[in-house]
Motif scaffolding. Structure first.
Motif, mmCIF file in Angstrom:
data_model
loop_
_atom_site.group_PDB
_atom_site.id
_atom_site.type_symbol
_atom_site.label_atom_id
_atom_site.label_comp_id
_atom_site.label_asym_id
_atom_site.label_seq_id
_atom_site.Cartn_x
_atom_site.Cartn_y
_atom_site.Cartn_z
ATOM 1 N N ARG A 120 0.837 -1.214 0.000
ATOM 2 C CA ARG A 120 0.000 0.000 0.000
ATOM 3 C C ARG A 120 0.864 1.253 0.000
ATOM 4 N NH1 ARG A 120 -2.865 -1.253 4.068
ATOM 5 N NH2 ARG A 120 -4.267 -2.489 2.799
ATOM 6 N N ARG A 121 1.896 1.260 0.848
ATOM 7 C CA ARG A 121 2.784 2.437 0.900
ATOM 8 C C ARG A 121 3.498 2.646 -0.434
ATOM 9 N NH1 ARG A 121 5.701 1.402 6.757
ATOM 10 N NH2 ARG A 121 3.953 2.049 8.086
ATOM 11 N N PHE A 122 3.942 1.549 -0.998
ATOM 12 C CA PHE A 122 4.658 1.661 -2.269
ATOM 13 C C PHE A 122 3.730 2.162 -3.373
ATOM 14 C CE2 PHE A 122 6.831 -0.636 -5.972
ATOM 15 C CZ PHE A 122 7.700 0.420 -6.184
ATOM 16 N N ARG A 123 2.525 1.638 -3.393
ATOM 17 C CA ARG A 123 1.567 2.070 -4.419
ATOM 18 C C ARG A 123 1.257 3.559 -4.272
ATOM 19 N NH1 ARG A 123 -3.682 3.858 -3.605
ATOM 20 N NH2 ARG A 123 -4.044 2.156 -2.147
ATOM 21 N N ARG A 124 1.078 4.004 -3.045
ATOM 22 C CA ARG A 124 0.771 5.425 -2.837
ATOM 23 C C ARG A 124 1.918 6.315 -3.286
ATOM 24 N NH1 ARG A 124 -1.959 4.701 3.101
ATOM 25 N NH2 ARG A 124 -4.062 4.206 2.405
ATOM 26 N N LYS A 125 3.138 5.882 -2.984
ATOM 27 C CA LYS A 125 4.300 6.702 -3.368
ATOM 28 C C LYS A 125 4.491 6.703 -4.880
ATOM 29 C CE LYS A 125 8.995 7.815 -2.408
ATOM 30 N NZ LYS A 125 10.032 7.897 -1.416
ATOM 31 N N LEU A 126 4.436 5.515 -5.479
ATOM 32 C CA LEU A 126 4.726 5.386 -6.907
ATOM 33 C C LEU A 126 3.662 6.082 -7.756
ATOM 34 C CD1 LEU A 126 6.815 3.968 -8.769
ATOM 35 C CD2 LEU A 126 5.151 2.132 -9.036
ATOM 36 N N LEU A 127 2.410 6.008 -7.312
ATOM 37 C CA LEU A 127 1.317 6.550 -8.133
ATOM 38 C C LEU A 127 0.827 7.900 -7.622
ATOM 39 C CD1 LEU A 127 -0.627 3.240 -8.790
ATOM 40 C CD2 LEU A 127 1.125 4.316 -10.181
ATOM 41 N N ASN A 128 1.626 8.509 -6.728
ATOM 42 C CA ASN A 128 1.237 9.805 -6.172
ATOM 43 C C ASN A 128 1.110 10.871 -7.260
ATOM 44 O OD1 ASN A 128 2.471 12.574 -4.965
ATOM 45 N ND2 ASN A 128 1.198 11.544 -3.449
ATOM 46 N N ASN A 129 2.072 10.916 -8.165
ATOM 47 C CA ASN A 129 2.038 11.924 -9.235
ATOM 48 C C ASN A 129 0.844 11.685 -10.157
ATOM 49 O OD1 ASN A 129 3.318 14.200 -10.623
ATOM 50 N ND2 ASN A 129 3.671 12.737 -12.280
ATOM 51 N N TYR A 130 0.558 10.421 -10.437
ATOM 52 C CA TYR A 130 -0.597 10.081 -11.287
ATOM 53 C C TYR A 130 -1.898 10.544 -10.627
ATOM 54 C CZ TYR A 130 -4.412 7.208 -13.040
ATOM 55 O OH TYR A 130 -5.619 6.790 -13.523
ATOM 56 N N THR A 131 -2.012 10.316 -9.325
ATOM 57 C CA THR A 131 -3.220 10.726 -8.596
ATOM 58 C C THR A 131 -3.401 12.237 -8.671
ATOM 59 O OG1 THR A 131 -2.726 8.918 -7.080
ATOM 60 C CG2 THR A 131 -4.418 10.447 -6.396
ATOM 61 N N HIS A 132 -2.293 12.994 -8.457
ATOM 62 C CA HIS A 132 -2.364 14.461 -8.542
ATOM 63 C C HIS A 132 -2.751 14.905 -9.949
ATOM 64 C CE1 HIS A 132 -1.209 15.339 -4.553
ATOM 65 N NE2 HIS A 132 0.056 14.960 -4.646
ATOM 66 N N TRP A 133 -2.220 14.212 -10.934
ATOM 67 C CA TRP A 133 -2.506 14.559 -12.335
ATOM 68 C C TRP A 133 -3.996 14.374 -12.643
ATOM 69 C CZ3 TRP A 133 -3.799 11.117 -16.477
ATOM 70 C CH2 TRP A 133 -3.727 11.673 -17.768
ATOM 71 N N CYS A 134 -4.535 13.258 -12.182
ATOM 72 C CA CYS A 134 -5.980 13.011 -12.385
ATOM 73 C C CYS A 134 -6.806 14.107 -11.720
ATOM 74 C CB CYS A 134 -6.374 11.655 -11.801
ATOM 75 S SG CYS A 134 -5.757 10.264 -12.744
ATOM 76 N N SER A 135 -6.423 14.443 -10.502
ATOM 77 C CA SER A 135 -7.152 15.481 -9.762
ATOM 78 C C SER A 135 -7.053 16.819 -10.487
ATOM 79 C CB SER A 135 -6.557 15.579 -8.357
ATOM 80 O OG SER A 135 -7.086 16.672 -7.679
ATOM 81 N N PHE A 136 -5.861 17.140 -11.004
ATOM 82 C CA PHE A 136 -5.635 18.411 -11.705
ATOM 83 C C PHE A 136 -6.520 18.511 -12.946
ATOM 84 C CE2 PHE A 136 -3.189 20.786 -14.953
ATOM 85 C CZ PHE A 136 -3.109 22.023 -14.316
ATOM 86 N N LEU A 137 -6.646 17.394 -13.672
ATOM 87 C CA LEU A 137 -7.445 17.412 -14.909
ATOM 88 C C LEU A 137 -8.915 17.112 -14.656
ATOM 89 C CD1 LEU A 137 -5.064 15.642 -17.460
ATOM 90 C CD2 LEU A 137 -5.425 18.068 -17.102
ATOM 91 N N GLY A 138 -9.266 16.895 -13.394
ATOM 92 C CA GLY A 138 -10.673 16.620 -13.093
ATOM 93 C C GLY A 138 -11.116 15.253 -13.589
ATOM 94 N N ARG A 139 -10.203 14.322 -13.664
ATOM 95 C CA ARG A 139 -10.526 12.955 -14.105
ATOM 96 C C ARG A 139 -10.514 12.029 -12.901
ATOM 97 N NH1 ARG A 139 -11.709 11.709 -19.726
ATOM 98 N NH2 ARG A 139 -11.679 13.811 -20.573
ATOM 99 N N LYS A 140 -11.400 11.042 -12.937
ATOM 100 C CA LYS A 140 -11.419 10.058 -11.856
ATOM 101 C C LYS A 140 -10.246 9.108 -12.037
ATOM 102 C CE LYS A 140 -14.778 7.192 -9.391
ATOM 103 N NZ LYS A 140 -13.901 6.072 -9.114
ATOM 104 N N SER A 141 -9.529 8.860 -10.950
ATOM 105 C CA SER A 141 -8.385 7.947 -11.019
ATOM 106 C C SER A 141 -8.859 6.540 -11.366
ATOM 107 C CB SER A 141 -7.664 7.945 -9.671
ATOM 108 O OG SER A 141 -6.770 6.864 -9.605
#
Length: 1771
Positions: A120-141
């Motif tokens: 879980r920790r690794f997934r959160r760290k590795l995909l943190n930028n992707y999550t922010h990107w989705c949020s920035f573009l208003g897309r659901k992760s």
């Protein structure tokens, strides 16, 4: 890249069958039953089991499913990933998960299963930028993780993580485009979800399949289309010569994915017909995205407009306030209502500056506007309109105030009302600034607002800035905010006070005088009527320039002071030398135990306030010796032995590096506890002289009681230990050499029992005669001295023992005993000695030579007994001393506790390598230069003590004669030399110390007490005589140093632990090509791999498939010790050629997929590391757990030590400058300024953070020339945090010759010029708060811009003086003292700045901190004597030239500086080529101005005044002309000067053809120097022409001073002077024509024409003298007028080269240009020739250049003269 005519290795599409014996990288995951030390960890098995848990997942339909397939194979088969990529990421994932599970706190209940928390920790760290990107573009992760923690969630998380890593691992160049990877992952994750959720395809009715699948499908259908687009854009750049605005770079492509249009346009699967891909279609172009890089100096205003607005507004306000001179202070002037209202005019200026900014934004960024970004265009236009309206409002309101005031003739209420109205408008204007200021004080609110993706906030902020994915939430915490704000408030307050009182106020009086001056008699035709405003402007210009740049000086001063304070608080420089180490060494073991050895801590205590407080108290005790922590060491002997193992290993590496001798090893090491010595056996070095001091104390206190005497001795710990060790060693030694079961043995035993008994009952002084101790001492010295001699003489030893016995029995007892008493007491034999011999005669038996321990201890005892000096100069080698001092000091600094090696973070080191030296070969070492000096001889002289140590080591390892160095020991010799250069071998040796240190620390972590005790015993038996390491000689070990004395104790698991925690990847880009071509470099790289098991080499392999098609692969290889050959581990196919952008970052990027661990340290090819520093790496990595401010670190800054400082004085200057930058400079930037970036290597990156955000450098062509610093920009913009840590250091080499240094500085300056244009700098300038923006500006591009301003100030000042002198204005104001006083103020500032004091100050401060104040001052004085000011002034010119030219015209390029040793003389022609345009021509121009000024200025008639006005300028001219010769070996050798001039003339006249190179032909060089004019834009050309027009001023000013002008001021005089130019051109053309047509065939005609021209010229001159006012002196004076005019024409002709190239004029231009370069060459050569001719200058110059504090000058002179003795020549 390697080219081969063969197909790539064949194999199945995805995962090969389960190879039980296939090659592996670090862990054989394919075979968990293999005998590999890493597989003993249950965490590895748990991670492997987790990825093998395929379970009930739907099987891919394309390939038969094999039972050994795992989750990564499953993904690979479904989505078409390459088999090699799958294998690589499998190991990557298993290693990371296993390491993460090892570090888990508290440890998991079951070690055999992977803990869900880890994934879980690794997934959160590795995909943190992707999550922010989705949020920035208003897309659901598309990460569908359910809230309830079911077991399947872990598998799903694992699949997401594996999918991302597989995409990243195969994305090649797209790794520079992180949001593109997010886009790809977004769609592929959606398809993964559909597969996992068993969706049914609506079209087929079958279960959903990915839109792309099949062999290499991902590469072919996803990566390649985007890669080809990037490649096409790079081709559009025309090798970087096209303007940046005409093509898309990596950042443009990446920012396309910052808007929702990427979903609409690109779709999924990717629609290659989209407009995004038009760049790859010929004839179609795609607009820029996010930012347009335009080449202009105005970028500095655009990016840092707040700074310039502040400076301009203060300047205006200060002039307004100081204009009324009757007020002494500004606050007095501001009571005046008129002044108050005039100050309000700053609002008009502010609004004008805003308007300029808006217009610039529009003009520079209009290319961003398209149909999709219309609102951007609307905002640009609106901003221009609104800012124009504000100008109108302020101007109207301001005029109305004064209208009302003038109408009422006083400040009436109506006028005051108008002022209030103006202020109300000003308040509205300031609302955005007030809002920003309020948010500055509550940074967390600003961060929250910027990071929140609410639409309403976008609408509110739309007006102020474009929406950007990066640069949001950059505010620091409140405490940091306060710290750096206070720093800058103090700096700005100082600057503005100084500027007001010292710059602006003194200029007011002379300005008024000049404006009021009437009846100026002009010396020429005056165009400006009777106004002196132009003269006023010239007077103010240098003042304004200094005003605009001197904030840099104030920053430098305050940062030095603050840096020193921070350094003191960090406890830097507390141990500076061996004397200070002696004082602290007794606490050293405890400090090492505290910092380097992990302590068992309760889990709930880690990081608590209580534990931190306890740590702080303990550190205080250690640092200052409270509580005598070394007492604990004696009671806990196991800790002493651990300390001894570590310390001795450090000393052993010193010996391996040959920086200490064998004797010094014995003095420095901590011997194992043999001979039953009950105290800590400190290094001999510390015990020296202590026994003699104890003896003298005993002599003085002869009647004192035992207790008092012992109290006095034991006050000094080393003395106490020396006495006890000497006594107990003597006891053991005597009992060893005398046979057991003999009367003599019994006598010795009894004697020592009596001494022990008397000590116990405290009656030693009563029983024994203390005055006899010196006599005993001398007898003991004789005895021990005999024992340690190479030739053993038993008889002498017997005699010595007899003499000792006599003294001990007859004189030592206070109460004399007769023979009977002695017999009774057991101190004499009961019956005569057998055989009638003497006592001890037949009982002495010396141990054999193989008993090395005995003789080693005997030598130590002899040293303790005899030494009578403090041995402050041990070790002799300064580098060894520095390293010991730094290491010992660092252990008393604050650093995180070390975890166990198993629980530490894993890390990698990555080194990019192209084609530099790996190991010097025999020829390189032996080949002599023109002076007869070989590289080896040079090294022997520079490193004389190390060469001596090397020979000693070789002889110990079996070398019989020195001739064997070139045969049997050749490899050792080559390595010895290579370790003193900047070679790959040196870097690899240094980085492999990490591996060696980790193995030793892993052993110490897990070793039981018995292991260490037994190990100590075992090591004793191996010391010296046997082997020195792991079963072989040092020579056999060679480069690897992998074995050591400690390694023999290892249990086996240490190797596995170290391999899991550390990987070293060298990115040898062209290794494949080197192998194919049988390049020796390839063999040397293989040798390095063979001797370093943790070393991996990554390279790019080119496989020619057909005539026009090549395939490219990223390949990783290692050396397999079992197979005895190099083996290929991974081969990942690339979409095309590797190098699209800058070479170095591309090389790093391709190898990045082969690195492992949580962190990656970037190391350059010119770096080194030290074993003792490698021990602290696990402490450093713990910093990632701590918060620095409101964020955890993402880059750990590491201190560098410049190791090239001893090579020459030039290298020393460079080293000192660089050292202050990488220590004090970075320290201040990290704390308190919070703006440290990444300034090159050896920083440690948070690997997974950067892996998902574009990598560890940027690679866009040209704009990212300084690729390293962009990693820091990117990190800061994306919310990272960069820290700086000085308890650990890495070695770094620097350029050592002036030409190398200049090329390096040219590269850095050009890189900064490109940074000015970049989007990163623009965004940081706008997104950082005001004070951090100032820190950022003044430490990056601002530093270089201010350097340019310094040069510009000299130009403006001198041109201004020339104008005043030639125009006659100066004559009119000559008597005005105010003007000259004002000028004196300016010039003093300019001189201080120009001398580079703001560069020198940080050096002095840092040296004071680390070496001591007196040492720092002495170093500074020595530097001045060695002409460091000349060097720094010269460097200033280099930086200014290349920075300015790059911004104006471009043309920046990577310059390979070469890292060799500089002992050869550089020819004049080479120096001329390198410096003609950057320094020589400019210096000649300034010299010409100064000469003319001396001739025509009334002020200059007074010698002192002239010197005072121009000394700094003359110094600049001298530095710019003479530095290349002062710092050139044999620069003033007469013969070399003669040969150089001949060579220069040959080069000038060489007519080489089309293929001639610049170093062969002047013409080729001349064209090359104009390259920047071919790439520059229209504005660059216009600006160049405007600058060139200044050369016509000489003619205008001087012709009116000629006698022939007869005092006329008419414009006709100037126009007639052009006749001279025309006549000169005609004469030159006639002679050139004659030379071309007649010189070879009809020589007589050529001479006739020359004769006629001379006669005609002479007649004209005679006629003019006779019939006009012409004077003969006018001939020479007119040269000063017309030569600059010709040069101006030449420069303008070069700009118009495309037009003139094909006309007859161009031939004349080239010919005249050649003559000018001959003229310049002669001018520069003249002082060089004069100094060469003068006796003594050559030896003086040699002393200046090659001088280590004036100690080795003669030796080096001998090197340069090539006068070598026969003994020396044989090496």
């Amino acid at each position: 890249m390697a080219s081969r005519q063969r197909p790539p290795p064949s194999g199945p599409p995805h995962r090969s069958p389960d190879h039980r014996n296939s090659t592996y990288n670090i862990i054989p995951i394919h075979n968990l039953l293999a005998d590999h030390p890493s597989l003993r960890f249950p965490e590895v098995r748990a991670a492997t089991a987790a990825i093998r848990a395929v379970g009930d997942l739907r099987r891919p339909p394309f390939v038969p499913w094999q039972p050994h397939y795992d989750l990564l194979d499953w993904l690979g088969l479904f989505f078409g990933f390459q088999a090699a990529n799958v294998s690589n990421q499998r190991e990557h994932l298993v290693l990371h998960l296993a390491n993460a599970q090892m570090r888990l706190q508290p440890p998991p209940d079951s070690v055999d299963t992977l803990d869900p928390t880890v994934i879980r920790r690794f997934r959160r760290k590795l995909l943190n930028n992707y999550t922010h990107w989705c949020s920035f573009l208003g897309r659901k992760s598309n990460i569908w993780i359910s809230d309830n923690r079911r077991s399947t969630d872990s598998r799903r998380e694992l699949l997401y993580v594996a999918l991302y890593l597989l995409i990243w691992g195969e994305s090649a160049n797209l790794r520079f485009i992180p949001e593109c990877i997010c886009y790809i992952f977004h769609h592929m994750a959606m398809e993964l979800n559909k597969i996992l959720e068993d969706y049914i395809d609506e079209n087929t009715g079958m279960p959903v399949l990915p839109s792309i699948s099949g062999e290499n499908a991902f590469l072919e259908h996803v990566v390649k289309p985007i890669y080809n687009t990037v490649k096409a854009e790079v081709e559009n750049s025309r090798n970087g010569t096209a303007p940046h605005s005409h093509w898309r770079n990596y950042d443009d492509v990446n920012e396309y994915f910052w808007s929702r249009r990427c979903f609409d346009k690109l779709k999924w699967p990717i629609d290659t017909g989209s407009s995004f891909f038009w760049g790859a279609v010929k004839g179609k172009t795609v607009g820029k995205t996010g930012f347009v890089e335009q080449r202009s100096f105005l970028n500095l205003f655009r990016s840092f407009d707040k700074l310039w607005i502040m400076l301009v507004l203060f300047l205006q306000a200060a002039i307004v306030v100081s204009w009324k001179e009757r007020y002494a202070y500004p606050w007095q002037a501001l009571r005046d209502k008129d002044v108050q209202v005039k100050v309000l005019s700053v609002f008009i200026t502010w609004s004008v500056l805003r308007f300029v900014k808006s217009v610039l934004d529009g003009v520079m960024q209009y290319k961003l506007v398209s149909r999709e970004t219309l609102w951007l265009g609307v905002r640009m236009v609106l901003k221009v309109v609104v800012s124009a309206i504000w100008i109108v409002i302020f101007v109207v309101f301001y005029v109305k105030i004064w209208d009302q005031r003038n109408h009422d003739r006083r400040w009436s209420s109506a006028a005051n009302r108008r002022i209030v109205t103006f202020l109300e408008a000003g308040f509205v204007f300031l609302i955005p600034e007030i809002l920003a200021l309020s948010l500055f004080f509550i940074p967390w609110i600003r961060n929250f607002l910027e990071n929140t993706n609410w639409r309403i906030l976008y609408m509110v902020t739309w007006w102020f800035q474009s929406r950007s994915f990066v640069g949001r939430g950059l505010r620091e915490g409140l405490v940091d905010n306060i710290k750096y704000s206070l720093f800058w408030i103090v700096v700005l307050a100082t600057k503005f006070c100084f500027s007001y009182f010292m710059q602006i106020k003194p200029m007011i009086r002379p300005t008024k005088d000049l404006l009021d001056l009437q009846g100026v008699t002009y010396e020429w035709h005056e165009f400006f009527g009777n106004s002196n405003r132009f003269a006023v402007g010239l007077l103010w210009a240098p003042v304004v320039l200094i005003y605009l740049m001197d904030l840099q000086i104030w920053y430098s001063i305050y940062s030095s002071v603050v840096g020193m304070g921070v350094g003191l608080f960090n406890h830097l420089g507390e141990i500076r030398n061996m004397q200070q180490l002696r004082l602290r060494f007794q606490f050293f073991a405890s400090a090492m135990q505290f910092n380097l050895m992990p302590e068992e801590q309760m889990l709930n205590q880690i990081g608590t306030f209580k534990s931190k407080f306890k740590d702080a108290i303990h550190r205080l005790k250690l640092r200052y010796g409270f509580g005598r922590p070394f007492k604990k060491l004696e009671s806990n002997q196991i800790e002493a032995q651990k300390f001894a193992l570590v310390w001795n290993e450090i000393i052993l590496t010193f010996r391996e590096e040959d920086i200490v001798s064998d004797r010094e090893v014995e003095l420095l090491e901590l011997p194992e506890n043999t001979w039953n010595v009950r105290v800590v056996r400190w290094p001999c070095l510390l015990l020296c002289n202590e026994l003699l001091l104890a003896l003298s104390q005993a002599k003085e206190l002869v009647d004192a009681p035992d207790k008092w005497l012992w109290y006095k001795m034991a006050k000094n710990e080393y003395r106490r230990c020396a006495v006890i060790e000497a006594y107990e060693s003597l006891k053991h030694l005597l009992l060893t050499i005398v046979k057991l079961n003999t009367p003599e043995h019994s006598i010795i035993t009894t004697f020592f029992q009596e001494i022990d008994n008397s000590i116990e009952i405290e009656k030693f002084t009563k029983t024994f005669n203390m005055l006899m101790l010196p006599k005993l001492h001398s007898q003991l010295i004789t005895l021990v001295g005999l024992l340690i001699k190479p030739e053993k003489n038993v008889n002498k030893a017997v005699n010595s023992l007899q003499a000792l016995y006599e003294v001990a029995t007859r004189d030592f007892f206070k109460d004399k005993r007769n023979m009977d008493q002695l017999k009774e007491d057991g101190l004499a034999p009961q019956r005569p000695v057998s055989g009638g011999g003497l006592l001890f005669e037949n009982v002495v038996e010396l141990p054999g030579l193989e008993n090395e321990i005995f003789y080693r201890q005997a030598r130590r005892l002899h040293m303790i007994l005899t030494s009578h000096d403090a041995m402050n100069n041990v070790p002799v080698n300064l580098e060894a001393r520095r390293r010991i001092a730094f290491f010992s000091n660092s252990l008393f600094m604050n650093m995180p506790h070390a975890p166990q090696v198993e629980k530490m973070m894993a890390f990698s080191v990555l080194t990019p390598y192209y084609n530099e030296e790996v190991v010097y070969n025999k020829e390189q070492l032996r080949t002599e230069n023109e002076d007869g000096v070989s590289t080896l001889y040079y090294l022997q002289t520079i490193y004389a003590d190390e060469w001596k140590n090397f020979l000693e080591r070789m002889k110990r390892e079996g070398m019989k004669s020195d001739d064997e160095l070139w045969t049997v020991k050749l490899r050792d010799l080559r390595l010895w030399a290579s370790y003193r250069g900047q070679t790959l071998a040196r870097t690899v040796r240094g980085m492999m110390y990490y591996y060696r240190a980790l193995k030793m620390l892993a052993f110490l972590d897990s070793a039981a007490e018995v292991d260490i005790r037994e190990g100590s015993v075992e090591l004793r038996s191996m010391r010296r005589g046997g082997s020195d390491g792991g079963g072989g000689t040092m020579a056999a070990r060679g480069i690897s140093r992998a074995n050591s004395t400690v390694s023999t104790l290892f249990k086996g698991h240490e190797y596995g632990t170290a391999l899991m925690k550390y990987t070293y990847v060298v990115a040898c880009q062209i290794y494949g090509t080197q192998k194919v071509k049988k390049d020796p470099h390839a063999d040397e790289i293989l040798y390095l791999m063979k001797n370093n098991e943790a070393l991996r080499v990554a390279y790019v392999d080119e496989v020619v498939v057909s005539q026009s098609v090549s395939e490219y692969y990223s390949v990783l290889v290692k050396y397999d010790q079992e197979l005895g050959k190099e083996v290929e581990i991974y081969r990942v196919k690339l979409p095309g050629p590797l190098k699209l952008g800058e070479g170095k970052p591309e090389n790093q990027n391709h190898a990045m997929i082969f690195t492992r661990g949580d962190a990656v340290q970037t190391i350059d090819m010119n770096q080194d590391n030290y074993f003792e520093e490698a021990l602290k790496m696990r402490n450093l990595l713990e910093e990632y757990r701590s918060y620095y401010g409101i964020r955890k670190p993402t880059i750990l800054g590491v201190r560098e030590n410049i190791f090239t400082g001893s090579v020459s004085s030039l290298a020393w200057f460079m080293s000192a400058q660089e050292t202050s930058f990488v220590t004090l400079g970075q320290r201040v930037l990290a704390n308190p300024l919070k703006i440290r970036l990444h300034y090159g290597h050896p920083d440690v990156f948070d690997r997974f953070w950067f892996l998902t955000r574009g990598g560890i450098s940027k690679a866009s062509r040209l704009i990212n020339l300084s690729e390293d610093i962009f990693a820091g920009f990117n990190c800061t913009l994306r919310g990272g945090n960069v820290t700086h840590h000085e308890y650990i250091q890495v070695g770094k080499g620097r350029d050592v010759g002036l030409n190398q240094v200049s090329m390096f500085e040219a590269k850095v300056a050009s890189g900064n010029g490109e940074q000015v244009l970049s989007r990163d700098v623009y965004r940081l300038g706008h997104r950082l708060d005001f004070f951090r923006m100032l820190s950022f500006y003044y430490t990056t591009v601002g530093f270089f811009f201010n350097t340019l301003m310094i040069s510009l100030t000299v130009y403006v000042f001198l041109w201004g003086r020339l104008y005043l002198a030639l125009s006659g204005v100066e004559s009119s104001v000559a008597k005005n003292a105010n003007t000259n006083r004002a000028l004196g103020t300016i010039l003093n500032q300019q001189f201080i700045v120009q001398l580079g004091l703001f560069t020198a100050l940080p050096m002095i401060v840092e040296n004071s901190l680390e070496l001591g104040f007196l040492a720092a001052i002495w170093d500074f004085i020595t530097m001045q004597l060695q002409l460091s000011s000349v060097f720094f002034t010269f460097s200033l010119g280099t930086r200014a030239h290349y920075f300015g030219r790059t911004i104006l015209h471009g043309g920046a390029k990577y310059r390979a500086t070469g890292r060799g040793f500089v002992v050869e003389h550089k020819k004049f022609a080479e120096n001329y080529r390198l410096y003609a345009r950057s320094h020589f021509v400019k210096a000649i121009e300034l010299g010409l101005i100064l000469t003319i000024y001396a001739g025509y200025s009334p002020i200059a008639k007074g010698t002192f005044t002239y010197i005072a006005l121009t000394i700094s300028s003359w110094f600049l001219v001298f530095s710019w002309i003479m530095a290349p010769f002062v710092f050139n070996p044999s620069g003033f050798d007469w013969l070399k000067t003669v040969y150089d001039f001949e060579d220069f003339m040959d080069w000038i006249w060489f007519r080489g053809g089309v293929f001639a190179k610049s170093d062969e032909s002047w013409e080729a060089w001349w064209y090359e120097e104009q390259d920047h004019l071919r790439t520059t834009g229209i504005f660059g050309k216009i600006f160049e022409i405007i600058l060139d027009l200044r050369f016509f001023f000489f003619q205008y000013g001087i012709v009116y001073q000629l006698g022939i002008a007869a005092g006329s001021k008419s414009i006709v005089v100037y126009l007639l002077s052009w006749i001279y130019i025309i006549v000169a051109l005609v004469i030159y053309s006639i002679i050139a024509y004659a030379r071309e047509n007649y010189a070879a065939k009809d020589h007589i005609y050529y001479r006739l024409i020359q004769f006629l021209v001379i006669i005609l010229g002479s007649l004209i001159i005679a006629a003019m003298i006779q019939f006009t006012e012409f004077e003969f002196l006018d001939l020479f004076t007119s040269l000063l007028a017309f030569i600059p005019t010709g040069w101006g024409f030449l420069l303008i002709a070069q700009v118009f080269r495309p037009v003139l190239k094909n006309t007859w004029i161009w031939g004349t231009v080239v010919s005249v240009a050649r003559l000018y370069d001959i003229l310049f060459g002669v001018i520069i050569m003249t002082p060089v020739a004069f100094l060469s001719w003068m006796p003594g200058f050559q030896s003086m110059q040699t002393r200046i250049l090659f001088n280590d504090a004036f100690s080795r000058g003669l030796q080096i002179f001998k090197i340069l003269s090539g006068k070598k003795s026969k003994v020396e020549k044989q090496y």
